[in-house]
Every structure is written in C-alpha cells, then in structure tokens.
Design an enzyme around this catalytic site. Structure first.
Site, short mmCIF file in Angstrom:
data_model
loop_
_atom_site.label_atom_id
_atom_site.label_comp_id
_atom_site.label_asym_id
_atom_site.label_seq_id
_atom_site.Cartn_x
_atom_site.Cartn_y
_atom_site.Cartn_z
N GLU A 46 44.39 1.38 100.62
CA GLU A 46 43.09 0.95 100.08
C GLU A 46 42.03 1.14 101.16
O GLU A 46 42.22 0.71 102.30
CB GLU A 46 43.13 -0.53 99.68
N TRP A 47 40.94 1.79 100.80
CA TRP A 47 39.81 1.82 101.73
C TRP A 47 38.79 0.79 101.28
O TRP A 47 38.21 0.92 100.19
CB TRP A 47 39.17 3.21 101.81
N ARG A 81 34.26 -4.33 97.80
CA ARG A 81 34.34 -5.72 97.38
C ARG A 81 32.97 -6.37 97.61
O ARG A 81 32.47 -6.36 98.74
CB ARG A 81 35.42 -6.45 98.21
N GLU A 85 32.49 -11.86 95.68
CA GLU A 85 33.95 -11.99 95.48
C GLU A 85 34.71 -11.94 96.81
O GLU A 85 35.85 -11.48 96.86
CB GLU A 85 34.44 -10.90 94.53
N HIS A 142 38.39 -12.12 91.98
CA HIS A 142 38.83 -12.91 93.14
C HIS A 142 38.24 -14.30 93.14
O HIS A 142 37.06 -14.47 92.88
CB HIS A 142 38.40 -12.21 94.43
N LYS A 169 43.95 -6.89 88.12
CA LYS A 169 44.31 -7.60 89.35
C LYS A 169 43.53 -8.90 89.51
O LYS A 169 42.34 -8.98 89.24
CB LYS A 169 44.02 -6.70 90.55
O1 DQA Z 1 41.97 -7.36 95.83
C1 DQA Z 1 42.59 -7.20 96.84
C2 DQA Z 1 43.67 -8.09 97.20
C3 DQA Z 1 43.37 -8.79 98.49
O2 DQA Z 1 42.29 -9.68 98.29
C4 DQA Z 1 44.58 -9.62 98.90
O3 DQA Z 1 44.54 -10.84 98.75
O4 DQA Z 1 45.56 -9.05 99.38
C5 DQA Z 1 43.05 -7.77 99.54
C6 DQA Z 1 41.93 -6.84 99.15
O5 DQA Z 1 41.77 -5.85 100.15
C7 DQA Z 1 42.24 -6.19 97.84
O6 DQA Z 1 41.11 -5.47 97.39
#
Ligand code: DQA
Ligand code: MG
Length: 420
Positions: A46-47, A81, A85, A142, A169
């Site tokens: 993930e970037w 992000r 969030e 989130h 997610k």
């Molecule tokens: O959404 C997620 C999950 C995350 O928040 C985690 O809790 O591992 C980490 C973030 O980089 C990713 O975009």
C-alpha cells in the site's frame, strides 16, 4: 464470497494476504522504503499518499512510475487517507475525487482505497470512474476513537458493497475486549451476508489479534508494519505470517483447557485463541453462573467453596459433549484430582503463568475475585501461587510464561506447542 484477482494474486482463497504500507514523505524516502518492503516479500503493497509531500497528480504519477519499477508486479493499493479518517492531510472533496480517478487512469495501481460508506457521498460516481479506468476499489472506513456496534459495522460494510466497492474494509479502535468481539462477530456476520470480500481490523495492542484471525472472520487482507507502521497495532510481517501459517485443523478434535492462577490471562487468551482458530470459547465460571443463575461471589457466599467445586467438576464433564472448545477454567480447577483427570483425558491442558507482580498489576482493579478481596498484596499472591504450584504442574501438559508478551505472541506459542 466472490473470488477477486488483483494482478497475479488470488484474494479470498481462504488465506489472508499480507499488505505492507509505504509511508515515505518524499520521493527518496518512498523509494528507500519500497526497496526494504519488497525484501519482506509482502503479498500486496500500500502506498499511503497522504504521507507524501505532494498531492499534484503529475508528481504523484511520477512517484508511481518510479515506485512501480521497484515493486515490479506486486499488487499496489493507492491510498490517500484523509485527515477526517486518521490520515495525515486535509484534502477537498473535489481534489480527493480527482486524485483517485486520475491515479486509476495511470494504470499504475491495481487497487484504489476510497473512503466510501454513505450513499449521498461522491463515492458512487468515483467508484464508477475508477472501474472504468480498469482499477478495483477498496471501500474503506476508519474509526480511530471508538468501535461502532456490531450492527453498524455490518451495515457500513454492506453499504460499501452497494456502492460498488470490490473489497470492503473497516478499521476500528477498541477500548475493551467487548469491542474486539464486536468487530470479530460483526465481520463474521457481514461476511455471511455479503458477496464482496471484507477486510476488517480492530486497532491497537488490544485488537492486534484481529490482524491474524482472517480465517475465522473472512478478512482477506491484513496490514503488517513496513519500515514504519501506518496504524497502531500492526505487527511485523514475520509475526503475522507465523500465526497465519499454523494449521489449526489438527487441534480441533479435543477441548483445550486453559488453566492458571487468576490474572494469568486465561479469559483474554481463550477469546483470542477462539478468534484465531474459530473454536468456540466457554468460560467455566460464566457457564456455572448461567446454570445457577447466580454470580460466583454469591455462590461462594451462600453455599461455600465446596459446593462451588462440585459445580465446577460437573461443568468440566459437560464440556466433553461436543468437544473442540476452548475452555477457560477458574483459577482453582486444579485443586481436585478428579478435575485434572477429566481435563487430561478429554483434552489438552495449557497452563498460563505470570510473576506475582504481573498478576497483581493485572487484577488489582478487579473486585470480583472472591479469594483475593481482602488480601490484595504481591506477597499474598506469591504465597497462593506457591501453595497451588504443584497442582498446576500436575495438570499442565503445556506451560507458557506470559510476562512481557503480547496476546498474539502468547497465542502463537500455544498453537505451536499444542499439537500433541
Ligand atoms: O485502512 C488501512 C488499515 C490500517 O488503518 C490498519 O489499521 O492497518 C492501515 C492503513 O494504512 C490502511 O489504509
Ligand atoms: Mg478470567
């Protein structure tokens, strides 16, 4: 669950995939981290573009071109992000939309993370445009300060699916073990109701177990730390793979009896083991309370310890019906030979231990410990452990010291040693 292919990777084949984030703040840092992350051999990268010093599409695209050269054909999630969030930067709705759609059009990221969970948002349109560009969408939501209710978790994930997300997610923050349970059971329920695969996690050390229980919850991706973490509770890729790699099928034929002095973590570890293995968890004390319709303290007070011990033996026998459970036992279960026999014959016994000071720190706040209420000192705990030490040793087939270890580490140790 729908099978989803990203690049050469088959998601939702029953084995959660490990994704490692890159959180560099400039071009050189991103490249440097990417090289190290590739060496970790993740399934997905993930970037996190919100860490990066530019949001201009030209610079982002140039970064992606160089990044792709380093990561070769490892599938990439592009994530901006937003600050609302838990991300690093503010971005206007319009810029957020443009950035995600433009990045999709470059064809340099297989997956685009889109904060999409409400139907009146711009999400619907954005998801359509991203799809047209040939990329897939991870809908994401989130909660860094709380864990929504189970119903809300299910509803949110299902809304993402309705909006057209290919993967849905949700990351939440627990403040107690009940919160972790909400996330686990919410995930299981959502997974049953949905076709799109889900990705869920409860953050922080308290929720870390949810990063290794995807076989139970159906969560198809787990995020592990890269050079840095991108969220609290992420473990190393090695820790995550160690646990995910353990085959739990061989231990499900018998009960696992968790024993140990109060405060050694039987309840917590039993629950965590249940999440990882998918085995049901029974707390003997709670089971007795339900059967008797009375609290343990009241049973002790009204009928005495001897009466309670009889109930305990009966409960242990009843556990042998439909074996294959994780049974969290009361601290005094080892006092009777009969109990030890029942446990060893019908299952596997795991003893958790901790230094008296560790136990004191863990339980000093807790008022429902009948034997300790009037004797709350480290010395007293030490003496009680010494009195029972031989009994515990007699009952234990595996013994695990818990001091200074995380819940996930303890679970890993148990699972590795228990196949006998
Ligand atoms: O959404 C997620 C999950 C995350 O928040 C985690 O809790 O591992 C980490 C973030 O980089 C990713 O975009
Ligand atoms: Mg307990």
């Amino acid at each position: 669950m729908k099978q989803i292919k990203v690049g050469n990777l088959e998601l939702s084949d029953g084995h959660p995939k490990v994704c490692v984030p890159i959180v560099g703040e400039n071009h050189d840092e991103v490249i440097e981290q990417a090289k190290k992350v590739v060496e970790m051999n993740p399934d997905i990268i993930e970037w996190r573009c919100d860490f990066f010093d530019s949001v201009y599409i030209d610079e982002v695209e140039n970064m992606l071109i160089d990044l792709r050269e380093v990561i070769k054909d490892i599938p990439l999630i592009f994530t901006f992000r937003t600050d609302g969030e838990g991300g690093k930067k503010f971005i206007s709705n319009n810029s957020y939309y443009d950035l995600n759609v433009q990045v999709a059009k470059t064809g340099l990221a297989e997956l685009i993370d889109v904060e999409a969970y409400s139907k009146d948002s711009i999400a619907l349109d954005m998801i359509e445009e991203i799809h047209k560009a040939g990329a897939k969408v991870i809908g994401s939501n989130h909660h860094f300060n709380e864990t929504p209710s189970r119903e809300k978790i299910v509803e949110t994930l299902m809304t993402m699916e309705e909006l057209g997300a290919d993967i849905c997610k949700m990351a939440v923050m627990p403040s107690c073990e009940e919160d972790v349970k909400e996330l686990v059971y919410g995930s299981i329920e959502a997974n049953e109701k949905m076709i799109a695969p889900i990705v869920t996690m409860s953050m922080g050390e308290l929720g870390a177990v949810t990063r290794v229980c995807g076989k139970t919850t159906g969560s198809v991706i787990t995020f592990a730390a890269g050079v840095n973490t991108s969220a609290p509770g992420q473990m190393t890729i090695k820790q995550v793979r160690n646990i995910l790699g353990i085959n739990c099928d061989d231990i499900k034929d018998k009960n696992i009896f968790m024993i140990g002095f109060m405060g050694t973590g039987k309840t917590t570890i039993s629950n965590a083991l249940g999440y990882i293995t998918g085995m049901p968890v029974v707390d003997i004390d709670k089971y007795i309370e339900e059967q008797e319709n009375m609290s343990i303290s009241d049973i002790f007070e009204k009928n005495g310890e001897e009466y309670f011990r009889k109930l305990e033996t009966k409960a242990l026998e009843e556990m042998q019906i439909n074996a294959g459970k994780i049974v969290s036992c009361g601290g005094g279960v080892v006092l009777k030979d009969e109990n030890i026999e029942i446990m060893k014959e019908g299952g596997r016994t795991v003893l958790l231990t901790a230094e008296p000071k560790t136990i004191y720190d863990r339980i000093c706040e807790n008022k429902d410990r009948p034997l300790l209420n009037n004797h709350m000192t480290v010395e007293y705990i030490e003496k009680m452990i010494a009195d029972r030490e031989k009994r515990y040793q007699k009952a234990a087939q595996v013994s695990i010291a818990t001091d200074g270890k995380s819940r996930v580490e303890i679970c890993g140790e148990i699972l590795e040693r228990i196949s006998f």
